[in-house]
Every structure is written in structure tokens, then in C-alpha cells.
Design a protein around this motif. Structure first.
Motif, PDB file in Angstrom:
ATOM      1  N   HIS A   1      -8.396  23.143  12.642  1.00 29.85           N
ATOM      2  CA  HIS A   1      -8.908  23.656  13.950  1.00 29.85           C
ATOM      3  C   HIS A   1      -7.677  24.365  14.631  1.00 29.85           C
ATOM      4  N   TYR A   2      -6.391  24.273  14.343  1.00 33.31           N
ATOM      5  CA  TYR A   2      -5.369  25.023  14.821  1.00 33.31           C
ATOM      6  C   TYR A   2      -5.368  26.172  14.296  1.00 33.31           C
ATOM      7  N   ARG A   3      -4.716  27.158  14.879  1.00 32.36           N
ATOM      8  CA  ARG A   3      -4.312  28.600  14.413  1.00 32.36           C
ATOM      9  C   ARG A   3      -3.217  29.056  15.330  1.00 32.36           C
ATOM     10  N   ILE A   4      -2.368  30.068  14.799  1.00 29.87           N
ATOM     11  CA  ILE A   4      -1.257  30.733  15.667  1.00 29.87           C
ATOM     12  C   ILE A   4      -1.746  32.063  16.196  1.00 29.87           C
ATOM     13  N   GLU A   5      -1.547  32.439  17.464  1.00 33.89           N
ATOM     14  CA  GLU A   5      -2.088  33.555  17.870  1.00 33.89           C
ATOM     15  C   GLU A   5      -0.855  34.173  18.801  1.00 33.89           C
ATOM     16  N   SER A   6      -0.999  35.271  19.342  1.00 21.77           N
ATOM     17  CA  SER A   6      -0.113  36.008  19.805  1.00 21.77           C
ATOM     18  C   SER A   6      -0.780  36.737  21.065  1.00 21.77           C
ATOM     19  N   ARG A   7       0.391  37.005  22.242  1.00 24.77           N
ATOM     20  CA  ARG A   7      -0.007  37.883  23.261  1.00 24.77           C
ATOM     21  C   ARG A   7       1.428  38.618  23.790  1.00 24.77           C
ATOM     22  N   GLN A   8       1.426  39.653  24.292  1.00 18.72           N
ATOM     23  CA  GLN A   8       2.690  40.256  24.748  1.00 18.72           C
ATOM     24  C   GLN A   8       3.332  39.323  26.106  1.00 18.72           C
ATOM     25  N   TRP A   9       4.567  39.224  26.098  1.00 17.60           N
ATOM     26  CA  TRP A   9       5.333  38.417  27.061  1.00 17.60           C
ATOM     27  C   TRP A   9       6.591  39.031  27.332  1.00 17.60           C
ATOM     28  N   ARG A  10       6.920  39.431  28.264  1.00 15.14           N
ATOM     29  CA  ARG A  10       8.300  40.202  28.771  1.00 15.14           C
ATOM     30  C   ARG A  10       8.402  41.375  27.548  1.00 15.14           C
ATOM     31  N   GLY A  11       7.370  41.938  27.412  1.00 14.55           N
ATOM     32  CA  GLY A  11       7.615  43.316  26.622  1.00 14.55           C
ATOM     33  C   GLY A  11       7.598  43.024  24.985  1.00 14.55           C
ATOM     34  N   GLN A  12       7.267  41.807  24.650  1.00 20.68           N
ATOM     35  CA  GLN A  12       7.679  41.401  23.350  1.00 20.68           C
ATOM     36  C   GLN A  12       6.413  40.364  22.823  1.00 20.68           C
ATOM     37  N   PRO A  13       5.812  40.379  21.659  1.00 20.49           N
ATOM     38  CA  PRO A  13       5.014  39.497  21.004  1.00 20.49           C
ATOM     39  C   PRO A  13       5.373  38.072  20.922  1.00 20.49           C
ATOM     40  N   ARG A  14       4.547  37.208  21.793  1.00 14.03           N
ATOM     41  CA  ARG A  14       5.006  35.718  21.657  1.00 14.03           C
ATOM     42  C   ARG A  14       3.648  34.982  21.033  1.00 14.03           C
ATOM     43  N   TYR A  15       4.295  34.242  20.118  1.00 20.80           N
ATOM     44  CA  TYR A  15       3.298  33.460  19.201  1.00 20.80           C
ATOM     45  C   TYR A  15       3.354  31.952  19.809  1.00 20.80           C
ATOM     46  N   PHE A  16       2.225  31.487  19.464  1.00 22.60           N
ATOM     47  CA  PHE A  16       1.889  30.069  20.112  1.00 22.60           C
ATOM     48  C   PHE A  16       0.633  29.543  19.303  1.00 22.60           C
ATOM     49  N   TYR A  17       0.805  28.160  19.269  1.00 28.84           N
ATOM     50  CA  TYR A  17      -0.293  27.292  18.503  1.00 28.84           C
ATOM     51  C   TYR A  17      -1.644  27.428  19.418  1.00 28.84           C
ATOM     52  N   TYR A  54      -9.823  26.694  25.967  1.00 32.11           N
ATOM     53  CA  TYR A  54      -8.979  27.223  25.274  1.00 32.11           C
ATOM     54  C   TYR A  54      -7.456  26.624  25.387  1.00 32.11           C
ATOM     55  N   ILE A  55      -7.390  25.515  24.462  1.00 31.07           N
ATOM     56  CA  ILE A  55      -5.969  24.606  24.315  1.00 31.07           C
ATOM     57  C   ILE A  55      -5.118  25.340  23.728  1.00 31.07           C
ATOM     58  N   TRP A  56      -3.715  25.845  24.370  1.00 31.53           N
ATOM     59  CA  TRP A  56      -2.985  26.433  23.539  1.00 31.53           C
ATOM     60  C   TRP A  56      -1.345  26.067  24.265  1.00 31.53           C
ATOM     61  N   GLY A  57      -0.428  26.916  23.647  1.00 29.19           N
ATOM     62  CA  GLY A  57       0.855  26.343  24.087  1.00 29.19           C
ATOM     63  C   GLY A  57       1.426  24.864  23.831  1.00 29.19           C
ATOM     64  N   ALA A  58       2.136  24.541  24.722  1.00 28.37           N
ATOM     65  CA  ALA A  58       2.772  23.137  24.601  1.00 28.37           C
ATOM     66  C   ALA A  58       1.918  22.151  24.354  1.00 28.37           C
ATOM     67  N   THR A  59       0.622  22.274  24.886  1.00 29.45           N
ATOM     68  CA  THR A  59      -0.422  21.244  24.784  1.00 29.45           C
ATOM     69  C   THR A  59      -0.773  21.150  23.161  1.00 29.45           C
ATOM     70  N   ALA A  60      -1.334  22.390  22.712  1.00 24.75           N
ATOM     71  CA  ALA A  60      -1.631  22.618  21.466  1.00 24.75           C
ATOM     72  C   ALA A  60      -0.603  22.211  20.695  1.00 24.75           C
ATOM     73  N   ARG A  61       0.915  22.610  20.840  1.00 23.77           N
ATOM     74  CA  ARG A  61       1.882  22.321  19.579  1.00 23.77           C
ATOM     75  C   ARG A  61       1.973  20.722  19.819  1.00 23.77           C
ATOM     76  N   VAL A  62       1.825  20.147  20.766  1.00 27.02           N
ATOM     77  CA  VAL A  62       2.108  18.738  20.668  1.00 27.02           C
ATOM     78  C   VAL A  62       0.870  18.006  19.918  1.00 27.02           C
ATOM     79  N   LEU A  63      -0.145  18.336  20.161  1.00 21.97           N
ATOM     80  CA  LEU A  63      -1.434  17.950  19.379  1.00 21.97           C
ATOM     81  C   LEU A  63      -1.390  18.252  17.853  1.00 21.97           C
ATOM     82  N   TYR A  64      -0.708  19.310  17.593  1.00 17.88           N
ATOM     83  CA  TYR A  64      -0.306  19.860  16.226  1.00 17.88           C
ATOM     84  C   TYR A  64       0.510  18.979  15.536  1.00 17.88           C
TER      85      TYR A  64
END
Length: 200
Positions: free
Chosen positions: A156-172, A180-190
């Protein structure tokens, strides 16, 4: 449910390495703050008719930090908090009305460093009774339960990305229904799900 809790307790003892919002973004510039601000969140495990569940919140849209995001109950560790666990319980009581006396602390996971400059300690606790939540609308828009069986499934986990400060940022991410559970919350659960998978 008892089997899941026993598994989690064993994993908490074994988890050693911390995590970070920079895990997937090695080239990103870290915050310039000289000291990360301490914070604590409560990974609250509650018994539900469908089985063990985790309590998550949707943060109010007007908050300065992470508005509208899905998160664990929690926040900054204050000077009067004797420990991260005490801070997490205090914040959970303030945000969703969770009575600290009904929570048994199992332990905590290694700290997680956020891109916003916090050193976040995930504190894992079991809610002894079916929780009756009272939401503080000044901080929380909604509180909801996610089945732990869903969260411990690595598919149920995947890695996605979006632009942040002009560069792609990847997150769980770990989408659940409309949430939409993402970022630090998803990383801890992962990290917890990964530890349980290794235990198996």
C-alpha cells in the motif's frame, strides 16, 4: 489484536536507524536551523470492531505548519514535558481529547527529521478502551481510524514526487480512501510496516 501488539512491541526494540524527509532526497539542502526543534507524535493503536486501528488526524487548514495534512496527534515538546511520551500524550489530549490514562506506552520509534526543521519522536501506545474523541477544531479538522492491517501491508506504500523549491522532492505515500497519507506520517508508518515485514 494481541498478536499485532506483541509483534509491534518486538519491532520497537529492534528498530535502530532513524528516518528523515531527506531519505529519498540526498541532494536536497537541509534546513539551516542550528538545532532541530524537538517534537513528539502519538502512534495510537485502538481496538475497533474491524480490528486494531491507528488514529490519524487531518490538520486544520489555517495552521502554520503542515496545514490540511494527515498526521499523528502530536506537536512540539514543551519545556514542561518530562519526556517525548509525555508531550505526545499531552498533545493528543489537547487535539483529540484522548485521555492519557487510557494509553499504555509500548515504546518509541527512532527519531524522524522533517524538512521543516523538527526532530520528531514517534511514541507508540495502545488505547485501553474504545476511545471517545473530542476534536479541538482550532487544531484538527477531522480524526479518523485506519485499520492496522492496511497500514502494515507494504504493497500500500509507494514513492511519489512533486516540485519543491525548484526541484523534484520524493516522498512516501499511503493513500487510504479519501485520505492522502504522505510525508513524515507515511514514512513513519512505512518504517513500522517494514520492521514488521522483516519480523515475519
Amino acid at each position: 489484536m494481541a498478536h499485532d501488539i506483541d509483534d509491534i512491541a518486538r519491532v520497537l526494540v529492534r528498530l535502530a536507524a532513524g528516518s528523515s524527509d531527506f531519505d529519498l532526497n540526498a541532494d536536497s539542502v537541509r534546513p539551516t536551523a542550528p538545532v532541530l526543534r524537538p517534537a513528539a507524535v502519538l502512534v495510537a493503536l485502538a481496538s475497533r470492531p474491524s480490528g486494531l486501528s491507528v488514529i490519524l488526524t487531518k490538520r486544520a487548514s489555517h495552521l502554520a505548519h503542515h496545514p490540511g495534512q494527515i498526521s499523528f496527534p502530536g506537536g512540539k515538546v514543551e519545556a514542561g514535558d518530562p519526556s517525548p511520551a509525555a508531550a505526545a500524550l499531552r498533545e493528543a489530549q489537547e487535539e483529540i481529547g484522548l485521555n492519557p490514562a487510557t494509553v499504555t506506552i509500548l515504546g518509541h520509534m527512532p527519531d524522524h527529521e522533517t524538512v521543516t526543521g523538527f526532530r520528531m519522536t514517534p511514541v507508540v501506545g495502545v488505547v485501553q478502551d474504545a476511545p471517545i474523541l473530542h476534536i479541538d477544531r482550532a487544531e484538527v479538522a477531522e480524526a479518523f481510524f485506519v485499520p492496522f492491517a492496511f497500514l502494515r501491508n507494504l504493497t500500500h506504500y509507494r514513492i511519489e514526487s512533486r516540485q519543491w523549491r525548484g526541484q523534484p522532492r520524493y516522498f512516501y505515500t499511503c493513500p487510504y480512501g479519501p485520505y492522502y497519507i504522505w510525508g513524515a506520517t507515511a514514512r513513519v508508518l512505512y518504517a513500522l510496516a517494514r520492521g514488521l515485514s522483516d519480523e515475519d
